[in-house]
Design a protein around this motif. Structure first.
Motif, mmCIF file in Angstrom:
data_model
loop_
_atom_site.group_PDB
_atom_site.id
_atom_site.type_symbol
_atom_site.label_atom_id
_atom_site.label_comp_id
_atom_site.label_asym_id
_atom_site.label_seq_id
_atom_site.Cartn_x
_atom_site.Cartn_y
_atom_site.Cartn_z
ATOM 1 N N PHE A 1 0.822 -1.207 0.000
ATOM 2 C CA PHE A 1 0.000 0.000 0.000
ATOM 3 C C PHE A 1 0.863 1.266 0.000
ATOM 4 O O PHE A 1 0.531 2.259 -0.643
ATOM 5 C CB PHE A 1 -0.942 0.001 1.197
ATOM 6 C CG PHE A 1 -2.112 -0.915 1.050
ATOM 7 C CD1 PHE A 1 -2.599 -1.253 -0.203
ATOM 8 C CD2 PHE A 1 -2.739 -1.444 2.176
ATOM 9 C CE1 PHE A 1 -3.686 -2.102 -0.354
ATOM 10 C CE2 PHE A 1 -3.830 -2.299 2.037
ATOM 11 C CZ PHE A 1 -4.292 -2.630 0.779
ATOM 12 N N PHE A 2 1.959 1.204 0.731
ATOM 13 C CA PHE A 2 2.854 2.366 0.785
ATOM 14 C C PHE A 2 3.418 2.670 -0.598
ATOM 15 O O PHE A 2 3.413 3.821 -1.043
ATOM 16 C CB PHE A 2 3.995 2.102 1.772
ATOM 17 C CG PHE A 2 5.089 3.140 1.727
ATOM 18 C CD1 PHE A 2 4.909 4.379 2.320
ATOM 19 C CD2 PHE A 2 6.283 2.875 1.061
ATOM 20 C CE1 PHE A 2 5.906 5.343 2.256
ATOM 21 C CE2 PHE A 2 7.279 3.838 0.997
ATOM 22 C CZ PHE A 2 7.095 5.078 1.596
ATOM 23 N N PHE A 3 3.866 1.643 -1.294
ATOM 24 C CA PHE A 3 4.461 1.877 -2.618
ATOM 25 C C PHE A 3 3.404 2.239 -3.655
ATOM 26 O O PHE A 3 3.673 3.010 -4.579
ATOM 27 C CB PHE A 3 5.262 0.653 -3.057
ATOM 28 C CG PHE A 3 6.606 0.550 -2.386
ATOM 29 C CD1 PHE A 3 7.606 1.471 -2.666
ATOM 30 C CD2 PHE A 3 6.869 -0.446 -1.464
ATOM 31 C CE1 PHE A 3 8.846 1.392 -2.048
ATOM 32 C CE2 PHE A 3 8.102 -0.526 -0.837
ATOM 33 C CZ PHE A 3 9.097 0.391 -1.121
ATOM 34 N N ILE A 4 2.191 1.693 -3.492
ATOM 35 C CA ILE A 4 1.113 2.106 -4.393
ATOM 36 C C ILE A 4 0.820 3.600 -4.218
ATOM 37 O O ILE A 4 0.678 4.351 -5.191
ATOM 38 C CB ILE A 4 -0.156 1.276 -4.121
ATOM 39 C CG1 ILE A 4 0.034 -0.155 -4.602
ATOM 40 C CG2 ILE A 4 -1.361 1.906 -4.827
ATOM 41 C CD1 ILE A 4 -1.096 -1.088 -4.193
ATOM 42 N N ALA A 5 0.743 4.042 -2.955
ATOM 43 C CA ALA A 5 0.495 5.460 -2.679
ATOM 44 C C ALA A 5 1.641 6.324 -3.213
ATOM 45 O O ALA A 5 1.411 7.399 -3.788
ATOM 46 C CB ALA A 5 0.320 5.678 -1.175
ATOM 47 N N LEU A 6 2.866 5.829 -3.041
ATOM 48 C CA LEU A 6 4.029 6.592 -3.511
ATOM 49 C C LEU A 6 4.004 6.734 -5.022
ATOM 50 O O LEU A 6 4.236 7.838 -5.563
ATOM 51 C CB LEU A 6 5.308 5.886 -3.062
ATOM 52 C CG LEU A 6 6.628 6.627 -3.338
ATOM 53 C CD1 LEU A 6 6.658 7.942 -2.576
ATOM 54 C CD2 LEU A 6 7.818 5.742 -2.942
ATOM 55 N N GLY B 1 3.979 1.374 -12.536
ATOM 56 C CA GLY B 1 4.462 0.773 -11.297
ATOM 57 C C GLY B 1 3.328 0.548 -10.314
ATOM 58 O O GLY B 1 3.244 -0.506 -9.663
ATOM 59 N N ALA B 2 2.434 1.519 -10.207
ATOM 60 C CA ALA B 2 1.288 1.377 -9.311
ATOM 61 C C ALA B 2 0.387 0.237 -9.775
ATOM 62 O O ALA B 2 -0.102 -0.563 -8.963
ATOM 63 C CB ALA B 2 0.505 2.691 -9.254
ATOM 64 N N THR C 1 1.395 6.556 -6.948
ATOM 65 C CA THR C 1 0.260 7.401 -7.325
ATOM 66 C C THR C 1 0.594 8.881 -7.161
ATOM 67 O O THR C 1 0.304 9.701 -8.041
ATOM 68 C CB THR C 1 -0.968 7.044 -6.472
ATOM 69 O OG1 THR C 1 -1.299 5.659 -6.654
ATOM 70 C CG2 THR C 1 -2.162 7.901 -6.865
ATOM 71 N N LEU C 2 1.206 9.208 -6.035
ATOM 72 C CA LEU C 2 1.605 10.601 -5.812
ATOM 73 C C LEU C 2 2.640 11.053 -6.842
ATOM 74 O O LEU C 2 2.590 12.184 -7.343
ATOM 75 C CB LEU C 2 2.160 10.763 -4.394
ATOM 76 C CG LEU C 2 1.153 10.681 -3.256
ATOM 77 C CD1 LEU C 2 1.866 10.698 -1.906
ATOM 78 C CD2 LEU C 2 0.144 11.827 -3.342
ATOM 79 N N ALA C 3 3.583 10.173 -7.172
ATOM 80 C CA ALA C 3 4.592 10.497 -8.178
ATOM 81 C C ALA C 3 3.943 10.737 -9.532
ATOM 82 O O ALA C 3 4.317 11.658 -10.273
ATOM 83 C CB ALA C 3 5.629 9.377 -8.265
ATOM 84 N N THR C 4 2.947 9.903 -9.871
ATOM 85 C CA THR C 4 2.243 10.084 -11.143
ATOM 86 C C THR C 4 1.586 11.451 -11.216
ATOM 87 O O THR C 4 1.716 12.176 -12.211
ATOM 88 C CB THR C 4 1.168 8.990 -11.312
ATOM 89 O OG1 THR C 4 1.792 7.705 -11.297
ATOM 90 C CG2 THR C 4 0.411 9.174 -12.624
#
Length: 237
Positions: A9-14, A226-227, A16-19
């Motif tokens: 979940f942390f990397f998905i959020a990261l 990536g997400a 998403t924010l990067a996108t």
């Protein structure tokens, strides 16, 4: 929630924010590109327009880079050769100096960048034919003052060493009194004796905003991918 799921979940959020951040940067570069194209078009129109009169002193305070830089002007007056300043220059003709000379007009004084001279023509005596007297008419481009100096090289008025065309500092050092807060780059009309050489204004506006925009959008796509890769295994189960 397991540690593995929490990390996912942390990397998905990261991602998403990067996108979102990369998309925002890409859109900003698209806007910058539109602004730069507008600037290039406006400047080209000014450069090729018929010359206009020097702005009156009442308008000097409103002259600015966005609306007035590179506007063609025609001005008449008398040069004050005894107050000229030499500013270090690097041009297509090599290293040397810009010759900035005050021109006393009917409405005030304006600095004229009469053009380039090499080191061996630094002394006014070496280009005496070009030190014209009497009333003259100059056509050229309005340029905005360059305060402070050049990169890593500050102007040294006390030592008479100039690395940028700082109108205010030159006016104070030469005790010119009130002057226009801009200068004029003289055109290529030959001076008597051939010096100084005018018409060397370089007009260049780097425009790499499209490349930057595509780069940001590509990074946004990679972040989104990536997400998706992190979310897809969960959906598969």
């Amino acid at each position: 929630m397991s540690a593995g799921r929490g990390k996912r979940f942390f990397f998905i959020a990261l991602c998403t924010l990067a996108t979102l951040a990369f998309v925002g940067l890409g859109m900003w570069q698209v806007q910058r590109r539109a602004w730069k194209l507008e600037l290039i078009a406006a400047t080209a129109a000014r450069v090729h327009a018929p010359p206009v009169a020097l702005p009156p002193p009442s308008r000097w305070a409103t002259v600015n880079a966005h609306d007035d830089a590179y506007r063609r002007l025609r001005v008449s007056g008398t040069f004050r050769h005894d107050r000229e300043a030499l500013v270090q220059a690097l041009t297509e003709r090599g290293a040397g100096y810009w010759v900035l000379t005050p021109l006393r007009t009917d409405t005030g004084t304006v600095l004229i960048n009469r053009g380039f001279v090499p080191e061996e023509r630094r002394a006014p005596q070496s280009r005496a034919a070009g030190q014209v007297g009497g009333r003259v008419t100059v056509t050229g481009l309005l340029r905005i003052s360059e305060p402070g100096g050049a990169l890593l090289r500050a102007n040294q008025p006390a030592a008479d060493r100039w690395y940028s065309r700082d109108v205010g500092a030159i006016a104070r050092a030469r005790r010119l009194g009130p002057v226009a807060p801009f200068f004029i780059d003289a055109d290529a009309t030959p001076n008597p004796g051939g010096w100084p050489v005018g018409g060397l204004t370089v007009i260049a506006f780097p425009n790499s905003h499209l490349v930057y925009a595509l780069t940001w959008f590509a990074l946004a796509a990679l972040s989104a991918f990536g997400a998706w890769q992190l979310i897809a295994p969960k959906r598969a189960r």
